[in-house]
Design an enzyme around this catalytic site. Structure first.
Site, mmCIF file in Angstrom:
data_model
loop_
_atom_site.group_PDB
_atom_site.id
_atom_site.type_symbol
_atom_site.label_atom_id
_atom_site.label_comp_id
_atom_site.label_asym_id
_atom_site.label_seq_id
_atom_site.Cartn_x
_atom_site.Cartn_y
_atom_site.Cartn_z
ATOM 1 N N ASP A 56 -6.468 -3.901 -12.133
ATOM 2 C CA ASP A 56 -7.296 -4.825 -12.919
ATOM 3 C C ASP A 56 -6.248 -5.718 -13.883
ATOM 4 O O ASP A 56 -6.695 -6.709 -14.312
ATOM 5 C CB ASP A 56 -8.269 -4.130 -13.621
ATOM 6 C CG ASP A 56 -7.917 -2.773 -14.795
ATOM 7 O OD1 ASP A 56 -7.019 -2.430 -14.515
ATOM 8 O OD2 ASP A 56 -8.834 -2.653 -15.506
ATOM 9 N N GLU A 79 1.974 2.192 -4.391
ATOM 10 C CA GLU A 79 3.020 1.727 -4.974
ATOM 11 C C GLU A 79 4.346 1.897 -4.684
ATOM 12 O O GLU A 79 5.285 1.162 -4.579
ATOM 13 C CB GLU A 79 2.861 1.518 -6.547
ATOM 14 C CG GLU A 79 1.509 0.914 -7.054
ATOM 15 C CD GLU A 79 0.356 1.609 -7.339
ATOM 16 O OE1 GLU A 79 0.300 2.909 -6.703
ATOM 17 O OE2 GLU A 79 -0.745 0.934 -7.593
ATOM 18 N N HIS A 144 -7.349 2.092 -21.145
ATOM 19 C CA HIS A 144 -7.172 2.882 -19.882
ATOM 20 C C HIS A 144 -5.893 2.494 -19.471
ATOM 21 O O HIS A 144 -5.423 1.372 -19.678
ATOM 22 C CB HIS A 144 -8.155 2.673 -18.818
ATOM 23 C CG HIS A 144 -8.272 1.402 -18.213
ATOM 24 N ND1 HIS A 144 -8.866 0.284 -18.881
ATOM 25 C CD2 HIS A 144 -7.994 0.794 -17.038
ATOM 26 C CE1 HIS A 144 -8.878 -0.800 -18.238
ATOM 27 N NE2 HIS A 144 -8.179 -0.261 -17.001
ATOM 28 N N HIS A 145 -5.149 3.259 -18.599
ATOM 29 C CA HIS A 145 -3.740 2.991 -18.325
ATOM 30 C C HIS A 145 -2.619 2.914 -19.491
ATOM 31 O O HIS A 145 -1.423 2.805 -19.276
ATOM 32 C CB HIS A 145 -3.825 1.862 -17.402
ATOM 33 C CG HIS A 145 -4.497 1.450 -16.371
ATOM 34 N ND1 HIS A 145 -5.144 2.781 -15.460
ATOM 35 C CD2 HIS A 145 -4.672 0.608 -15.257
ATOM 36 C CE1 HIS A 145 -5.920 2.144 -14.534
ATOM 37 N NE2 HIS A 145 -5.704 0.867 -14.689
ATOM 38 N N GLY A 443 19.024 8.257 -0.933
ATOM 39 C CA GLY A 443 18.506 9.643 0.021
ATOM 40 C C GLY A 443 17.268 9.937 -0.316
ATOM 41 O O GLY A 443 16.964 11.034 -0.599
ATOM 42 N N ASP A 473 9.518 14.620 10.843
ATOM 43 C CA ASP A 473 7.987 15.044 10.494
ATOM 44 C C ASP A 473 7.803 15.448 8.928
ATOM 45 O O ASP A 473 7.078 14.996 8.420
ATOM 46 C CB ASP A 473 7.404 16.282 11.287
ATOM 47 C CG ASP A 473 8.349 17.371 11.121
ATOM 48 O OD1 ASP A 473 9.532 17.455 10.909
ATOM 49 O OD2 ASP A 473 7.722 18.549 11.396
ATOM 50 N N ASN A 500 10.498 18.557 14.027
ATOM 51 C CA ASN A 500 11.226 19.840 14.076
ATOM 52 C C ASN A 500 10.782 20.687 13.321
ATOM 53 O O ASN A 500 11.270 21.663 12.732
ATOM 54 C CB ASN A 500 12.795 19.720 13.898
ATOM 55 C CG ASN A 500 13.044 18.646 13.001
ATOM 56 O OD1 ASN A 500 12.238 18.486 11.886
ATOM 57 N ND2 ASN A 500 14.180 17.936 13.148
ATOM 58 N N GLY A 502 9.572 20.930 10.005
ATOM 59 C CA GLY A 502 9.838 20.897 8.595
ATOM 60 C C GLY A 502 11.021 20.411 8.302
ATOM 61 O O GLY A 502 11.310 19.090 8.830
ATOM 62 N N GLU A 506 17.075 20.232 4.567
ATOM 63 C CA GLU A 506 17.351 21.050 3.597
ATOM 64 C C GLU A 506 17.640 22.454 4.240
ATOM 65 O O GLU A 506 18.278 23.280 3.846
ATOM 66 C CB GLU A 506 15.967 21.379 3.247
ATOM 67 C CG GLU A 506 15.130 20.102 2.352
ATOM 68 C CD GLU A 506 16.160 19.275 1.290
ATOM 69 O OE1 GLU A 506 16.995 19.583 1.256
ATOM 70 O OE2 GLU A 506 15.466 18.387 0.922
#
Lengths: 599, 599
Positions: A56, A79, A144-145, A443, A473, A500, A502, A506
């Site tokens: 708004d 966003e 608000h916000h 990254g 994925d 793969n 997952g 990591e």
């Protein structure tokens, strides 16, 4: 009169004209609303698409965007994705900028990570935040916000940490000047800028006179005597080593727009040239003197030897982050190293401030072309894809990436995600006029999906035929909804989804068999259909064997690229590209040494 | 000795014990890792689930989380959604907290909007950021996830704007103390706290002695003489008006945990009671003296009259934001108004600092019960659903919300999105022991989806049977992937998707027929199947007429709630709840007046 001096004088003329206009603006003749002033400035710089989400505090401005003849409003799904898209757009539209418009608080703060990434990676993104009216800002009601405590300035404080400039519009008389300054900073520093647009300013009128004077990136004008001295120094070094030089190309060649100057330099001198990961595709990878990717101690052994045995290495636009340098393992002694940057030069241990490569490179080309006869004879092993020997039942990273080499075509824009794709692509030679878009320093997983939207739009604007995304994925789940605008807008990216099961990046780093690295196994081949608009055609494939991939990559319908396409590639849950494994191994080793040393 | 004094002494004893332990910790007997110290503290406070996304700076800590017997790792699809989930979890698990763990830079900054929302709305969320090792922090190398300029502290600076406390762990000797302080601040101030956990600190050992002393929210101990004076003042006011009092319940009753004290007060005094939108469900809406929602000048006329004609109004935990007060249109003169807050009291124009309602309310109950005979005779019109007369071919907002009243059951936890749902639900009386979870002050679209995940987990932990989410299509697109963990974890929320083809809250405010308020029309009834895990059953419906809805809401299979369920309700693209339309109308009117006055 030299070109640089003429350019420098022109810059001064423009500056004076703008200053004059600032003073004249109150008497101003033709008037334009602040909202349209801003849009005209953006359109002048080649911005044809604006990203963001309505809210708004920005709806009034969005009326103007929607009505603008040259700028299209790209409604994003959120966003963060919009910020990623603006980032991707700016990377492809050289010498322009990416623009995202959000609403006060809830909208702008959702973009924080995306803006921070543009800062880290040096991408010019203008963040326009629609904020409460200047009347509300004065009385600070519990809107608000807001944070509930009257701190209307808190979000700007946050933006200050991740932008090179913030412009808080609060005075109609200086608004146009503030907008010009914000855009100029964004272009010049190649970093994000934050600009607030109060709801009651959108329609306020200002003089349009300034708009006759174009804005542009301000390039450092090298002080002639210092520059001459630096050129002498470099020439002397090159002489001492009989032209035994290797050039190393890195990120800032792209960010500060010296691709053309660099290519002229390489053609004239014949120096062998290699690229750091973040410099990949800055130089045509089919160039006869190009030898591939240098990334410190984890470089392919032949390339490593050819780079490190050179008696002198000239780095252009280097950015030595961990993932861009094999965890800081460059084996290049400072005394044999010359670094050219956007705003300084370093020759061995000597630093020359305010000497930028944009104007220096042409001078060096002139001076160093004398070495062509020797330099051009230094052998360079051609950079080629190396498919593995033998076959496997499933698709491995080692098979997949070299296979992609012959799929790529001239003009392709290739986006790789921060996970395995960023490492896998490094071993693949890219065709001429292709562009690789990746985010190696920041990254942020999920970035590539939002970025691919911006990239695809920019590519379309520039007439580039294909946008190709490689994403895992795990990463795709973070930002998956941004596939929706791609479909709605009729874009036709080809999305290779490396499934793969997952977070493999990591798993390679830590927690190989941990549950926290697993994710739900979505029905990926239904995704485009579900997130589409019920009108636009989409196409999805699931590929599990090398044979199936081979047949897909030679299938005429697939290659015709008439629709947006998702290709799910099933891979093993622990399979990672060689360079990722080597990067993790060396980082672990160095961390252990550092911990030992600290004891 | 009064209860308050005993409690106050106990607090002092605990404080002294903790101080003693800080000094003793170096000699400490039993040792525990910092990571496990933190987890033990959280488990002590009833935290059974932790939200977040893995990243290379938190993986070591996630090993401990995954191995912890009492805390489950909830892998979210992205960090904003994780922050929303932690927020939703904390709102339902009273007197506990929500916890989110992210990684350095890219992870933590993605959560910014979610953390800011928890600040604004006063929700205790602990944000644990996995950060580089203390060695890296000292040398500040150019690591991935940094801004590229060595500012390792920039993200903490950002967090400072949106948290009530930040704890940067950098010394093993004080780490336990810093963790305790961080958690205590989070609980006491009911606001988010930011805590960094360097990778090399996770396994460092500290004394476990402090863990024997529990942490808790610190409640203001009212100074007895001031408190007595305030009680006298209030009693005198009530006497002057012969007990003609109305009580107004608002957000902070929930946030600062005085629901029980308030209910005892209402039962003893018989005062009529109404709620502001943010106070809805803080008091059982079937309570015989409860009359519905008061929201300034846009209140239902009968309720408005009954509230405003009272000679004295006692507000408890009030928070007068625009959307919570009919755009600041309370018609309650200060001289007839008493406000009880968590940390102060205001009687007409007089402010009494450091007098909190937690201990004051029982004193007032004792003193004001004398007015029961008169107060309990003040008429209260029962708060009932008002279905519209006649029928329509499609489902309207006016039909939909009252119809939901009889669908709700005791113990339901209802989550409403910031769009039309937040306004529509206000006209629906909720059953006993039900909880309404909404975000009226911060108002971030998409919040409800992440929040619903946290809410559903908390509800399950507390043995509450159903979680029901009301969300629009525009909002769901922002955070849609968070449906995936719901399915993976076997949760069974009922999701009512109000499909009105775009952002209706924005259309109501501005741009009724603008394209920027349109979104792609996804195949919503395929969504659960696509984002599922290929194992868990899901169910989806598309409902277009009142008749179909009627038949669904009486269908045994649907009511058995054996699976996660999505009910797509097709609505008109311009249909909005009455209260939203009134809110927008009054905001526009007042903005026009303010603009006029400023001229």
């Amino acid at each position: 009169m030299s070109a640089a001096t003429a350019e420098s004088l022109q810059a001064e003329v423009d500056r004076l004209r703008l200053e004059l206009q600032t003073l004249k603006s109150k008497q101003g003749v033709e008037k334009v609303s602040i909202g349209n002033y801003l849009l005209t400035r953006l359109a002048q710089l080649g911005v044809k698409s604006m990203f963001g989400v309505p809210g708004d505090f920005n709806l009034g401005f969005l009326d103007l965007v929607e009505d603008h003849p040259d700028i299209e409003w790209i409604g994003n799904c959120n966003e963060l994705n919009a910020a990623y898209a603006a980032d991707g757009y700016a990377r492809v539209k050289n010498n322009s900028l990416g623009v995202i418009t959000t609403t006060f608080g809830v909208g702008e703060l959702s973009a924080t990570n995306g803006i921070a990434g543009a800062f880290s990676e040096m991408v010019p993104v203008l963040h326009i935040a629609g904020v409460p009216s200047t009347i509300q800002q004065k009385h600070r009601p519990l809107l608000h916000h807001t944070l509930g405590d009257g701190r209307y300035g808190a979000y700007a404080e946050i933006s200050k940490q991740i932008t090179c400039h913030t412009a808080w519009l609060s005075n109609v008389d200086t608004a146009a000047q503030q907008i010009d300054e914000a855009i100029t900073q964004c272009l010049t520093k190649a970093r994000p800028v934050y600009l607030t647009l109060p709801t009651d300013f959108v329609q306020q009128k200002v003089s349009s006179e300034r708009l006759h004077i174009p804005l542009a990136r301000i390039v450092i004008q090298n002080e002639p005597q210092t520059e001459e001295y630096v050129v002498d120094q470099i020439e002397q070094r090159v002489k001492e080593v009989d032209g035994d030089v290797v050039v190393l190309v890195d990120a800032c060649v792209v960010r500060y727009d010296v691709k053309a100057e660099l290519m002229a330099f390489l053609e004239a001198t014949g120096f062998p040239v290699y690229a750091a990961p973040m410099g990949k595709s800055a130089i045509d990878e089919t160039w006869k003197r190009y030898g591939g990717i240098y990334v410190g101690s984890i470089t392919d052994p032949v390339i490593k030897e050819n780079v490190e045995k050179a008696k002198l290495i000239i780095s252009v636009g280097s950015l030595k982050s961990d993932f861009n340098s094999g965890n800081f393992s460059y084996n290049i002694p400072t005394r044999r190293h010359i670094e050219l940057h956007s705003d300084h030069v370093q020759v061995a241990y000597a630093i020359y401030k305010d000497i930028g490569f944009k104007h220096l490179l042409p001078k060096l080309t002139e001076r160093l072309q004398q070495f062509y006869p020797t330099a051009s004879k230094i052998p360079v092993v051609p950079f080629e894809a190396k498919p593995p020997k033998g076959t496997t039942a499933i698709i491995t990273q080692r098979y997949f990436w070299p296979r992609m080499a012959s799929y790529f075509r001239s003009g392709d824009v290739i986006v790789t995600e921060t996970g395995t794709a960023n490492f896998g692509i490094l071993d693949v030679p890219l065709p001429p006029k292709s562009t690789l878009v990746s985010q190696i320093l920041w990254g942020s997983i999920g970035w590539s999906v939002g970025a691919a939207l911006g990239v695809a739009i920019a590519a379309k604007e520039l007439g580039l035929p294909r946008t190709i995304l490689f994403v895992g994925d795990g990463s795709l789940q973070l930002t998956v909804q941004e596939i929706s605008p791609m479909i709605r807008l009729g874009l036709k990216p080809i999305i290779f989804l490396l499934n793969n099961h997952g977070y493999v990046i990591e798993r390679t780093i830590h927690g190989k068999h941990r549950k926290y690295n697993d994710i739900a196994d979505w029905k990926w081949n239904q995704l485009l259909d579900t997130l589409g608009d019920r009108k636009t055609e989409t196409k999805s494939y699931t590929i599990t064997t090398p044979k199936e991939l081979e047949s897909l990559l030679t299938d005429k319908e697939f290659l015709s690229n008439k629709t947006i396409t998702l290709v799910e590639i099933i891979m093993d849950r622990l399979d990672a590209p060689r360079l990722l494994e080597d990067q993790v191994a060396i980082a672990e080793k160095m961390a252990a040494q550092a911990a030992q040393a600290a004891k």
